[in-house]
Design a protein around this motif. Structure first.
Motif, PDB file in Angstrom:
ATOM      1  N   GLY A 149       0.805  -1.221   0.000  1.00 45.91           N
ATOM      2  CA  GLY A 149       0.000   0.000   0.000  1.00 45.91           C
ATOM      3  C   GLY A 149       0.835   1.267   0.000  1.00 45.91           C
ATOM      4  N   ASP A 150       1.986   1.244   0.678  1.00 46.95           N
ATOM      5  CA  ASP A 150       2.848   2.436   0.731  1.00 46.95           C
ATOM      6  C   ASP A 150       3.374   2.795  -0.654  1.00 46.95           C
ATOM      7  N   SER A 151       3.860   1.793  -1.384  1.00 49.15           N
ATOM      8  CA  SER A 151       4.409   2.069  -2.718  1.00 49.15           C
ATOM      9  C   SER A 151       3.308   2.339  -3.741  1.00 49.15           C
ATOM     10  N   LEU A 152       2.157   1.670  -3.610  1.00 48.46           N
ATOM     11  CA  LEU A 152       1.059   1.899  -4.554  1.00 48.46           C
ATOM     12  C   LEU A 152       0.480   3.304  -4.417  1.00 48.46           C
ATOM     13  N   SER A 153       0.440   3.832  -3.194  1.00 51.66           N
ATOM     14  CA  SER A 153      -0.107   5.182  -3.001  1.00 51.66           C
ATOM     15  C   SER A 153       0.754   6.256  -3.638  1.00 51.66           C
ATOM     16  N   ARG A 154       2.015   5.964  -3.930  1.00 50.42           N
ATOM     17  CA  ARG A 154       2.909   6.923  -4.581  1.00 50.42           C
ATOM     18  C   ARG A 154       3.124   6.617  -6.065  1.00 50.42           C
ATOM     19  N   SER A 155       2.504   5.570  -6.570  1.00 51.23           N
ATOM     20  CA  SER A 155       2.701   5.166  -7.956  1.00 51.23           C
ATOM     21  C   SER A 155       1.707   5.903  -8.864  1.00 51.23           C
ATOM     22  N   TYR A 173      -6.392  16.694 -12.354  1.00 52.19           N
ATOM     23  CA  TYR A 173      -6.049  16.902 -10.950  1.00 52.19           C
ATOM     24  C   TYR A 173      -4.673  16.345 -10.607  1.00 52.19           C
ATOM     25  N   GLY A 174      -4.182  15.394 -11.388  1.00 51.55           N
ATOM     26  CA  GLY A 174      -2.829  14.886 -11.184  1.00 51.55           C
ATOM     27  C   GLY A 174      -2.716  13.957  -9.992  1.00 51.55           C
ATOM     28  N   PRO A 175      -1.605  13.229  -9.908  1.00 57.09           N
ATOM     29  CA  PRO A 175      -1.387  12.331  -8.755  1.00 57.09           C
ATOM     30  C   PRO A 175      -1.267  13.104  -7.449  1.00 57.09           C
ATOM     31  N   LEU A 176      -1.403  12.401  -6.369  1.00 57.75           N
ATOM     32  CA  LEU A 176      -1.323  13.025  -5.050  1.00 57.75           C
ATOM     33  C   LEU A 176       0.107  13.463  -4.760  1.00 57.75           C
ATOM     34  N   THR A 226      -0.499   9.557   2.746  1.00 61.21           N
ATOM     35  CA  THR A 226      -0.598   8.705   3.926  1.00 61.21           C
ATOM     36  C   THR A 226      -2.018   8.182   4.123  1.00 61.21           C
ATOM     37  N   LEU A 227      -3.017   9.056   3.911  1.00 60.62           N
ATOM     38  CA  LEU A 227      -4.413   8.612   4.031  1.00 60.62           C
ATOM     39  C   LEU A 227      -4.748   7.547   2.987  1.00 60.62           C
ATOM     40  N   LEU A 228      -4.272   7.731   1.753  1.00 60.34           N
ATOM     41  CA  LEU A 228      -4.505   6.726   0.719  1.00 60.34           C
ATOM     42  C   LEU A 228      -3.817   5.412   1.066  1.00 60.34           C
ATOM     43  N   SER A 229      -2.607   5.502   1.605  1.00 62.81           N
ATOM     44  CA  SER A 229      -1.900   4.287   2.011  1.00 62.81           C
ATOM     45  C   SER A 229      -2.647   3.549   3.116  1.00 62.81           C
ATOM     46  N   TRP A 230      -3.156   4.297   4.097  1.00 56.70           N
ATOM     47  CA  TRP A 230      -3.944   3.666   5.166  1.00 56.70           C
ATOM     48  C   TRP A 230      -5.219   3.044   4.614  1.00 56.70           C
ATOM     49  N   ALA A 231      -5.866   3.732   3.675  1.00 56.00           N
ATOM     50  CA  ALA A 231      -7.095   3.187   3.093  1.00 56.00           C
ATOM     51  C   ALA A 231      -6.817   1.892   2.331  1.00 56.00           C
ATOM     52  N   LEU A 232      -5.719   1.855   1.574  1.00 53.57           N
ATOM     53  CA  LEU A 232      -5.362   0.632   0.846  1.00 53.57           C
ATOM     54  C   LEU A 232      -5.035  -0.511   1.802  1.00 53.57           C
ATOM     55  N   GLN A 233      -4.326  -0.200   2.874  1.00 53.58           N
ATOM     56  CA  GLN A 233      -3.994  -1.245   3.843  1.00 53.58           C
ATOM     57  C   GLN A 233      -5.241  -1.758   4.558  1.00 53.58           C
ATOM     58  N   LEU A 234      -6.163  -0.853   4.892  1.00 54.44           N
ATOM     59  CA  LEU A 234      -7.408  -1.291   5.526  1.00 54.44           C
ATOM     60  C   LEU A 234      -8.237  -2.136   4.563  1.00 54.44           C
TER      61      LEU A 234
END
Length: 341
Positions: free
Chosen positions: A133-139, A224-227, A234-242
């Motif tokens: 989730g950490d790497s996917l949220s930045r991809s 809107y472009g990537p985050l 961080t919120l997206l990473s937490w959402a993916l992990q949840l």
């Protein structure tokens, strides 16, 4: 009233029951789930020669109970020749009723359990989302692909919402749109069930729809472009992990094993924090027991080298200071005891 009730046929696992009339069926689980049923799915399959309607209920009493919602849902239910109903391994009783749409329709009912690869794929996808989730949220690739996929799925819901806004209030179709999200989810379920037939018969329209909605979704994501904000990432990473934990739990049929898998995944991902805390506590306890260690003295060679290095460093700082415009040479000379030296 009890005599007017239709008899209920009790199903047994692995045995096929043949019928030619509308009938009520119930199945009661005979054994508790075992550890080898991790990715096992139990189903009740109804095979018919003609179109039928199958309705699942929770108990025998609901088979005879009349309600307006049951009538409406029966009309919305899809008419199929083959129907499959999932049975929870922990449910004590599962009941269904089969309605015939044409006379002299023969059908068979069987209860079976088998390994379901979809459950394994759901568990593996949850495992991937949780640990990556950490790497996917930045991809950026994940951002655009997820945005396009969400646009394709949400387009039908948006279409139903727009239809509900432009439809006259007294239109009979408006009654179908009152449900809103529930009717939209029903349409999505109907489309996925008949996806193969849609791809075969209407592939041109399907391709045009995918290209149009995919292009619009890509345009919105590109606008809107990537985050970029760290908190949003961080919120997206937490959402993916949840979401990954939820998929892992739903992908395993045995509840204790599913909970153990979730706890093990969380502990494995965050194992470095307890290890770091344990090592810091060990160092503190060890230093408290041994007391402060005595300072190490320099050898004669180390003392000479350190003196040379520090002397050259101090002379270089003095030269730099004397060359600066803020330095007053006459003031410094007037304060010296022997200026010539």
């Amino acid at each position: 009233c009890a005599a007017a009730r239709e008899p209920v046929v009790w199903l047994q696992e692995g045995r096929t029951s043949h019928h030619a009339a509308p009938q009520h069926f119930c199945y009661t689980s005979t054994r508790a789930p075992q550890w080898h049923d991790v990715w096992t799915r139990m189903k009740i399959r109804v095979n018919s020669s003609r179109m039928i309607r199958v309705t699942q209920v929770g108990s025998e009493e609901e088979l005879e109970k009349f309600s307006v919602w049951n009538v409406v849902s029966s009309f919305l239910k899809e008419k199929l020749k083959d129907a499959s109903i999932d049975v929870d391994l922990y449910s004590n009783k599962t009941c269904l009723k089969v309605e015939l749409l044409e006379p002299r329709t023969e059908y068979s009912v069987i209860v079976f359990r088998r390994f379901d690869p979809k459950l394994f794929l759901v568990f593996f996808l949850g495992l991937l989302l949780f640990f990556c989730g950490d790497s996917l949220s930045r991809s950026q690739i994940f951002f655009y692909s997820a945005g396009i996929s969400f646009g394709l799925l949400a387009s039908l819901l948006i279409l139903v919402y727009v239809m509900s806004k432009i439809m006259p209030k007294r239109s009979p179709v408006y009654l179908m749109l009152v449900g809103g999200w529930s009717f939209s989810l029903y349409l999505l379920q109907l489309i996925f069930k008949n996806l193969r037939e849609i791809c075969k018969s209407y592939w041109r329209y399907l391709l045009g729809y995918l290209l149009l909605v995919g292009f619009l979704s890509f345009g919105v994501c590109y606008r809107y472009g990537p985050l970029e904000n760290e908190r949003s990432i961080t919120l997206l990473s937490w959402a993916l992990q949840l979401l990954g934990l939820l998929l892992m739990y739903s992908g395993i049929q045995i509840h204790p094993l599913a909970l153990a898998a979730v706890v093990t995944a969380v502990c494995t991902k965050n194992a470095h924090y307890p290890l770091h805390w344990a090592f810091a506590a060990y160092r503190r306890v060890r230093s408290a027991r041994l007391g402060p260690s005595p300072p190490r003295l320099l050898t004669e060679e180390e003392y000479r080298l350190q003196g040379e290095v520090e002397t050259r460093k101090a002379l270089e700082e003095l030269r730099h200071h004397c060359r600066s415009p803020d330095f007053s040479a006459w003031t410094a000379i007037s304060r010296m005891r022997s200026p010539r030296r």
